[in-house]
Enzyme design. Structure first.
Site, PDB file in Angstrom:
ATOM      1  N   GLN A 113      66.049  -8.540  68.256  1.00 57.35           N
ATOM      2  CA  GLN A 113      65.472  -9.317  69.357  1.00 57.35           C
ATOM      3  C   GLN A 113      65.021  -8.383  70.474  1.00 57.35           C
ATOM      4  O   GLN A 113      64.413  -8.822  71.442  1.00 57.35           O
ATOM      5  CB  GLN A 113      66.524 -10.275  69.927  1.00 57.35           C
ATOM      6  CG  GLN A 113      66.973 -11.335  68.950  1.00 57.35           C
ATOM      7  CD  GLN A 113      68.124 -12.145  69.516  1.00 57.35           C
ATOM      8  OE1 GLN A 113      67.985 -12.833  70.513  1.00 57.35           O
ATOM      9  NE2 GLN A 113      69.271 -12.046  68.886  1.00 57.35           N
ATOM     10  N   ASP A 116      62.739  -2.826  72.921  1.00 57.19           N
ATOM     11  CA  ASP A 116      62.771  -1.460  73.453  1.00 57.19           C
ATOM     12  C   ASP A 116      62.326  -0.370  72.480  1.00 57.19           C
ATOM     13  O   ASP A 116      62.128   0.777  72.879  1.00 57.19           O
ATOM     14  CB  ASP A 116      64.178  -1.150  74.001  1.00 57.19           C
ATOM     15  CG  ASP A 116      65.291  -1.378  72.973  1.00 57.19           C
ATOM     16  OD1 ASP A 116      65.078  -1.135  71.772  1.00 57.19           O
ATOM     17  OD2 ASP A 116      66.390  -1.808  73.384  1.00 57.19           O
ATOM     18  N   HIS A 131      60.969 -10.508  68.872  1.00 54.42           N
ATOM     19  CA  HIS A 131      60.448 -10.829  70.200  1.00 54.42           C
ATOM     20  C   HIS A 131      59.370  -9.844  70.656  1.00 54.42           C
ATOM     21  O   HIS A 131      59.044  -9.774  71.834  1.00 54.42           O
ATOM     22  CB  HIS A 131      61.585 -10.879  71.229  1.00 54.42           C
ATOM     23  CG  HIS A 131      62.487 -12.059  71.022  1.00 54.42           C
ATOM     24  ND1 HIS A 131      63.760 -12.139  71.522  1.00 54.42           N
ATOM     25  CD2 HIS A 131      62.293 -13.227  70.357  1.00 54.42           C
ATOM     26  CE1 HIS A 131      64.307 -13.297  71.171  1.00 54.42           C
ATOM     27  NE2 HIS A 131      63.438 -13.961  70.452  1.00 54.42           N
ATOM     28  N   CYS A 142      44.321 -13.815  66.830  1.00 53.98           N
ATOM     29  CA  CYS A 142      44.316 -13.327  65.440  1.00 53.98           C
ATOM     30  C   CYS A 142      45.579 -12.521  65.118  1.00 53.98           C
ATOM     31  O   CYS A 142      45.798 -12.154  63.970  1.00 53.98           O
ATOM     32  CB  CYS A 142      43.073 -12.487  65.154  1.00 53.98           C
ATOM     33  SG  CYS A 142      43.107 -10.847  65.900  1.00 53.98           S
ATOM     34  N   CYS A 160      40.159  -9.168  72.535  1.00 49.16           N
ATOM     35  CA  CYS A 160      40.496  -8.500  71.271  1.00 49.16           C
ATOM     36  C   CYS A 160      39.244  -7.915  70.619  1.00 49.16           C
ATOM     37  O   CYS A 160      38.207  -8.578  70.542  1.00 49.16           O
ATOM     38  CB  CYS A 160      41.130  -9.555  70.358  1.00 49.16           C
ATOM     39  SG  CYS A 160      41.387  -9.001  68.672  1.00 49.16           S
ATOM     40  N   GLY A 200      75.696  -7.277  68.831  1.00 41.27           N
ATOM     41  CA  GLY A 200      75.301  -7.330  70.239  1.00 41.27           C
ATOM     42  C   GLY A 200      74.365  -8.459  70.587  1.00 41.27           C
ATOM     43  O   GLY A 200      73.476  -8.282  71.424  1.00 41.27           O
ATOM     44  N   SER A 202      74.299 -12.760  71.616  1.00 34.62           N
ATOM     45  CA  SER A 202      75.052 -13.991  71.869  1.00 34.62           C
ATOM     46  C   SER A 202      74.566 -15.103  70.941  1.00 34.62           C
ATOM     47  O   SER A 202      75.141 -16.171  70.901  1.00 34.62           O
ATOM     48  CB  SER A 202      74.849 -14.431  73.325  1.00 34.62           C
ATOM     49  OG  SER A 202      73.482 -14.748  73.539  1.00 34.62           O
ATOM     50  N   ASN A 226      80.578  -7.130  68.316  1.00 35.59           N
ATOM     51  CA  ASN A 226      80.255  -7.552  69.679  1.00 35.59           C
ATOM     52  C   ASN A 226      81.460  -7.252  70.561  1.00 35.59           C
ATOM     53  O   ASN A 226      82.602  -7.368  70.113  1.00 35.59           O
ATOM     54  CB  ASN A 226      79.943  -9.062  69.701  1.00 35.59           C
ATOM     55  CG  ASN A 226      79.183  -9.474  70.951  1.00 35.59           C
ATOM     56  OD1 ASN A 226      79.612  -9.236  72.062  1.00 35.59           O
ATOM     57  ND2 ASN A 226      78.037 -10.110  70.757  1.00 35.59           N
ATOM     58  N   ALA A 244      78.687  -1.487  70.154  1.00 35.97           N
ATOM     59  CA  ALA A 244      77.818  -1.060  69.057  1.00 35.97           C
ATOM     60  C   ALA A 244      77.898   0.454  68.839  1.00 35.97           C
ATOM     61  O   ALA A 244      77.989   0.926  67.706  1.00 35.97           O
ATOM     62  CB  ALA A 244      76.384  -1.476  69.361  1.00 35.97           C
TER      63      ALA A 244
HETATM   64  P1  NAD Z   1      72.362 -11.733  75.375  1.00 29.30           P
HETATM   65  O1  NAD Z   1      72.161 -11.072  76.706  1.00 29.30           O
HETATM   66  O2  NAD Z   1      72.284 -13.194  75.287  1.00 29.30           O
HETATM   67  O3  NAD Z   1      73.722 -11.274  74.696  1.00 29.30           O
HETATM   68  C1  NAD Z   1      74.089  -9.932  74.624  1.00 29.30           C
HETATM   69  C2  NAD Z   1      75.327  -9.838  73.758  1.00 29.30           C
HETATM   70  O4  NAD Z   1      75.677  -8.470  73.653  1.00 29.30           O
HETATM   71  C3  NAD Z   1      76.546 -10.577  74.324  1.00 29.30           C
HETATM   72  O5  NAD Z   1      77.097 -11.369  73.301  1.00 29.30           O
HETATM   73  C4  NAD Z   1      77.508  -9.441  74.738  1.00 29.30           C
HETATM   74  O6  NAD Z   1      78.866  -9.795  74.567  1.00 29.30           O
HETATM   75  C5  NAD Z   1      77.086  -8.343  73.791  1.00 29.30           C
HETATM   76  N1  NAD Z   1      77.324  -6.981  74.233  1.00 29.30           N
HETATM   77  C6  NAD Z   1      77.204  -6.481  75.486  1.00 29.30           C
HETATM   78  N2  NAD Z   1      77.405  -5.148  75.464  1.00 29.30           N
HETATM   79  C7  NAD Z   1      77.648  -4.808  74.178  1.00 29.30           C
HETATM   80  C8  NAD Z   1      77.879  -3.561  73.511  1.00 29.30           C
HETATM   81  N3  NAD Z   1      77.923  -2.392  74.172  1.00 29.30           N
HETATM   82  N4  NAD Z   1      78.069  -3.582  72.162  1.00 29.30           N
HETATM   83  C9  NAD Z   1      78.054  -4.764  71.481  1.00 29.30           C
HETATM   84  N5  NAD Z   1      77.835  -5.956  72.067  1.00 29.30           N
HETATM   85  C10 NAD Z   1      77.603  -5.985  73.392  1.00 29.30           C
HETATM   86  O7  NAD Z   1      71.341 -10.989  74.495  1.00 29.30           O
HETATM   87  P2  NAD Z   1      70.507 -11.533  73.337  1.00 29.30           P
HETATM   88  O8  NAD Z   1      71.289 -12.521  72.544  1.00 29.30           O
HETATM   89  O9  NAD Z   1      69.958 -10.350  72.687  1.00 29.30           O
HETATM   90  O10 NAD Z   1      69.328 -12.362  74.056  1.00 29.30           O
HETATM   91  C11 NAD Z   1      68.657 -11.941  75.216  1.00 29.30           C
HETATM   92  C12 NAD Z   1      67.158 -11.822  74.984  1.00 29.30           C
HETATM   93  O11 NAD Z   1      66.656 -10.896  75.928  1.00 29.30           O
HETATM   94  C13 NAD Z   1      66.860 -11.265  73.659  1.00 29.30           C
HETATM   95  O12 NAD Z   1      65.950 -12.100  73.092  1.00 29.30           O
HETATM   96  C14 NAD Z   1      66.216  -9.914  73.891  1.00 29.30           C
HETATM   97  O13 NAD Z   1      64.924  -9.916  73.355  1.00 29.30           O
HETATM   98  C15 NAD Z   1      65.987  -9.802  75.331  1.00 29.30           C
HETATM   99  N6  NAD Z   1      66.488  -8.527  75.864  1.00 29.30           N
HETATM  100  C16 NAD Z   1      66.112  -7.352  75.269  1.00 29.30           C
HETATM  101  C17 NAD Z   1      66.586  -6.155  75.747  1.00 29.30           C
HETATM  102  C18 NAD Z   1      66.162  -4.881  75.069  1.00 29.30           C
HETATM  103  O14 NAD Z   1      65.091  -4.814  74.484  1.00 29.30           O
HETATM  104  N7  NAD Z   1      67.029  -3.862  75.075  1.00 29.30           N
HETATM  105  C19 NAD Z   1      67.457  -6.129  76.846  1.00 29.30           C
HETATM  106  C20 NAD Z   1      67.799  -7.348  77.443  1.00 29.30           C
HETATM  107  C21 NAD Z   1      67.316  -8.542  76.932  1.00 29.30           C
HETATM  108 ZN    ZN Z   2      42.106 -11.123  67.913  1.00 28.32          ZN
END
Ligand code: NAD
Ligand code: ZN
Length: 257
Positions: A113, A116, A131, A142, A160, A200, A202, A226, A244
């Site tokens: 998700q 980065d 995402h 497209c 585009c 990692g 939720s 997690n 992680a």
């Molecule tokens: P969330 O924020 O809903 O949940 C994060 C989860 O990670 C929690 O369950 C927490 O307990 C756990 N966590 C925190 N630190 C941890 C660690 N060091 N090791 C293991 N687990 C750990 O995140 P989500 O469910 O990914 O949803 C949030 C949305 O926001 C996602 O869709 C994502 O695309 C986006 N997002 C992306 C980034 C990124 O690209 N790095 C950062 C923030 C949010």
């Molecule tokens: Zn296009």
């Protein structure tokens, strides 16, 4: 300590006994690379407030006004923080261990998700970015993806080159449908999986968060890594409470024994 070691052994056994293992990762995967989660006690949104839940509709309705407001928001504290952390972020030991698991044939792919790009930076090859990616732009008409050179964009991008359609950054906005081709790729990987390692996340963001439950309903085993309990914990066959970057190298070591 003993419980955690047992959980790692159990997870390693489940992986060894499976034929097609897929990893699913969320924001927690990159916390130890310096990128905070959005939700949760230390989450960016908990500290700075949640952005508009309507952003895709706003972009569709008036792209010029959307980009102008994006330009103004560049100085908001949470955007400044996110921009800096993303710029500086490097893969952590967990990203590297997952890439090694793919290299050694233990894990077939990663559905993330995260936007980065750190899985690819660590060497993972089969990555589905459900995402989107912060490194790309995408035509919503497209689906064509092109590289993105700057993190924040001042003015609406040109149409585009393939279809003259509407171009935005690849990362999905609130209310934006996941591109069909990406969703299908993620569904087909999770349908194939007989074991899913959920790291990692939720699992509260749909549809990505629903994939482990669908895999479980299809007979896959679930391993959760997690630092906290999640709504998925009770459905998991092995639960490793830890971060992680600390758990994945340990799991890799156990798998290579
Ligand atoms: P969330 O924020 O809903 O949940 C994060 C989860 O990670 C929690 O369950 C927490 O307990 C756990 N966590 C925190 N630190 C941890 C660690 N060091 N090791 C293991 N687990 C750990 O995140 P989500 O469910 O990914 O949803 C949030 C949305 O926001 C996602 O869709 C994502 O695309 C986006 N997002 C992306 C980034 C990124 O690209 N790095 C950062 C923030 C949010
Ligand atoms: Zn296009």
């Amino acid at each position: 300590m003993k419980a955690a070691i047992d959980a790692v052994s159990l997870a390693a056994d489940l992986i060894r006994g499976s034929e097609y293992v897929v990893a699913m990762t969320g924001a927690g995967m990159s916390v130890e690379s310096g990128i905070p989660t959005f939700r949760g006690a230390d989450g960016i949104w908990s500290r700075h407030g949640q952005p508009s839940a309507n952003s895709y509709a706003e972009w569709l309705e008036d792209p010029d006004a959307f980009w102008s407001s994006e330009r103004r928001r560049r100085v908001e504290p949470w955007i400044v923080e996110l921009r800096e952390t993303l710029r500086q972020a490097k893969p952590n030991e967990g990203h590297r261990a997952l890439a090694d698991m793919e290299d050694s044939g233990k894990v077939m792919s990663v559905i993330t998700q995260n936007i980065d790009g750190l899985h690819q930076d660590a060497g993972s090859k089969s990555v589905i970015e459900i995402h989107g990616s912060r490194h790309k732009m995408r035509c919503v008409d497209c689906g064509d993806r092109t590289p993105r050179t700057t993190l924040f964009i001042d003015s609406p991008p040109p149409p585009c080159i393939e279809c003259s359609g509407r171009v935005k950054f690849d990362s999905v906005l609130f209310g934006e449908p996941i591109p069909q081709v990406t969703l299908q790729a993620a569904r087909s990987e999770s349908d194939r999986a007989d074991c899913v390692i959920v790291i990692g996340t939720s699992t509260s963001v749909k549809p990505a968060g629903g994939l482990p439950r669908i895999a479980k309903a299809n007979g896959a085993t679930l391993i959760e890594i997690n630092s906290s309990e999640t709504p998925l914990t009770r459905s998991c066959d092995a639960v490793i409470r830890g971060t992680a970057a600390s758990v994945l190298p340990e799991l890799l070591e156990r798998l290579l024994l």
